[in-house]
Scaffold this active site. Structure first.
Site, short mmCIF file in Angstrom:
data_model
loop_
_atom_site.label_atom_id
_atom_site.label_comp_id
_atom_site.label_asym_id
_atom_site.label_seq_id
_atom_site.Cartn_x
_atom_site.Cartn_y
_atom_site.Cartn_z
N LYS A 13 -0.68 3.73 3.81
CA LYS A 13 0.85 3.43 4.00
C LYS A 13 1.77 3.99 3.06
O LYS A 13 3.04 3.58 3.89
CB LYS A 13 0.65 1.26 2.63
CG LYS A 13 -0.33 0.34 3.06
CD LYS A 13 0.27 -0.90 2.25
CE LYS A 13 -0.48 -0.13 1.06
NZ LYS A 13 -2.22 -0.11 0.76
N ARG A 88 2.93 -7.33 -4.39
CA ARG A 88 1.49 -7.71 -4.44
C ARG A 88 0.65 -8.48 -4.31
O ARG A 88 -0.70 -8.96 -4.31
CB ARG A 88 1.28 -6.47 -6.46
CG ARG A 88 -0.18 -6.12 -5.55
CD ARG A 88 -0.86 -5.35 -6.65
NE ARG A 88 0.03 -3.66 -6.76
CZ ARG A 88 -0.42 -2.72 -5.75
NH1 ARG A 88 -1.79 -3.12 -5.56
NH2 ARG A 88 0.36 -2.19 -6.49
N ARG A 127 -13.26 10.93 1.26
CA ARG A 127 -12.32 12.21 0.79
C ARG A 127 -12.79 13.60 -0.45
O ARG A 127 -13.91 13.33 -0.87
CB ARG A 127 -10.92 11.66 0.02
CG ARG A 127 -10.14 11.23 0.86
CD ARG A 127 -9.02 10.70 0.09
NE ARG A 127 -8.93 10.11 -0.73
CZ ARG A 127 -8.11 8.39 -0.24
NH1 ARG A 127 -7.24 9.05 -0.23
NH2 ARG A 127 -8.41 8.10 -2.08
N ARG A 161 -13.16 11.80 -6.72
CA ARG A 161 -13.20 11.36 -7.26
C ARG A 161 -14.06 9.82 -7.25
O ARG A 161 -14.31 9.65 -6.51
CB ARG A 161 -11.59 10.87 -7.51
CG ARG A 161 -10.52 12.33 -6.84
CD ARG A 161 -9.96 11.37 -7.18
NE ARG A 161 -9.10 10.04 -6.12
CZ ARG A 161 -7.55 9.46 -6.14
NH1 ARG A 161 -7.01 10.53 -7.01
NH2 ARG A 161 -7.91 9.39 -5.02
N ARG A 172 -12.23 -2.32 -4.38
CA ARG A 172 -10.59 -2.09 -4.40
C ARG A 172 -10.35 -3.41 -3.11
O ARG A 172 -9.49 -3.94 -3.13
CB ARG A 172 -9.79 -1.02 -4.44
CG ARG A 172 -10.00 -0.19 -5.39
CD ARG A 172 -10.15 1.34 -5.22
NE ARG A 172 -8.71 1.76 -4.66
CZ ARG A 172 -7.99 2.50 -3.73
NH1 ARG A 172 -9.15 3.75 -3.73
NH2 ARG A 172 -7.49 2.89 -3.73
#
Length: 220
Positions: A13, A88, A127, A161, A172
């Protein structure tokens, strides 16, 4: 144009918002930037938001809504904007509708970036960040370093992370499905949702989005 950008974490996004805003000559308004700007300038809303964040609590909808309203009233947003991260949830979506209605304005489109859940997990969980410089980002599949665990740029150690772990990503996604996804149904009742695939190269997704938005605009 007045556009809301929605999609799960890992849909790209932020990247798409920047490209689309530039192509459409409208400001990119992200919730993250709003919070950072208000907190750094120590506005009343920023101080209020920080007090909740420092206590480990979620910032209430009314504070987020007030920040968004203030930003949308600035001169550069008069002819349009691209909202990223707001609304949201359905309460925020209803508040946005009321804000625009009060100014005799309306949204032009809600662009829904669609990505399969497994791809989201693959994108985020793969990542790896350099400990020396967080701007050096790699991916075990899409942009692997020459030597495993070593930054190509500076030789620093690459790590994952905590919030990029598969378990965290799936949590999430649960939050997204529960809180944010219902706004897509909310805006569908108004005929505003334009859904595109967010798979492929960044420029391909941008071209797809621009084409869909133009078709949507021409059809109204």
């Amino acid at each position: 144009m007045r556009i809301v950008l929605v999609g799960p974490p890992g849909a790209g996004k932020g990247t798409q918002a920047a490209f689309l805003a530039k192509n459409l000559s409208i400001p990119h308004i992200s919730t993250g930037d709003l919070f950072r700007a208000n907190i750094s300038k120590q506005t009343e809303l920023g101080k209020l938001a920080k007090s909740y964040m420092d206590a480990g609590n979620l910032v209430p909808d009314e504070v987020t809504i007030a920040m968004a309203k203030d930003r949308m009233e600035q001169s550069d947003a008069v002819n349009g904007f691209l909202l990223d991260g707001f609304p949201r949830n359905v309460s925020q979506a209803e508040a946005l509708d009321e804000m625009l209605k009060a100014e005799s304005m309306k949204l032009d489109a809600v662009l829904d970036l669609e990505v399969p859940e497994d791809e989201v997990v693959k994108r985020i969980a793969g990542r790896r960040i350099c400990r020396n410089d967080s701007a050096h980002v790699f991916h075990v599949t899409y942009q692997a370093p020459k030597a495993e665990g070593v930054c190509d740029t500076c030789g620093g150690e690459l790590y994952q992370r905590d919030d990029d772990s598969e378990e965290t990503v799936r949590k999430r996604l649960e939050v997204y499905h529960t809180q944010t996804e219902p706004i897509i149904d909310y805006f569908k009742t108004q005929g505003l949702v334009v859904t595109i695939s967010a798979l492929g190269k960044v420029d391909e997704v941008t071209a797809r989005a621009m084409s869909a938005l133009r078709r949507d605009e021409d059809g109204k």
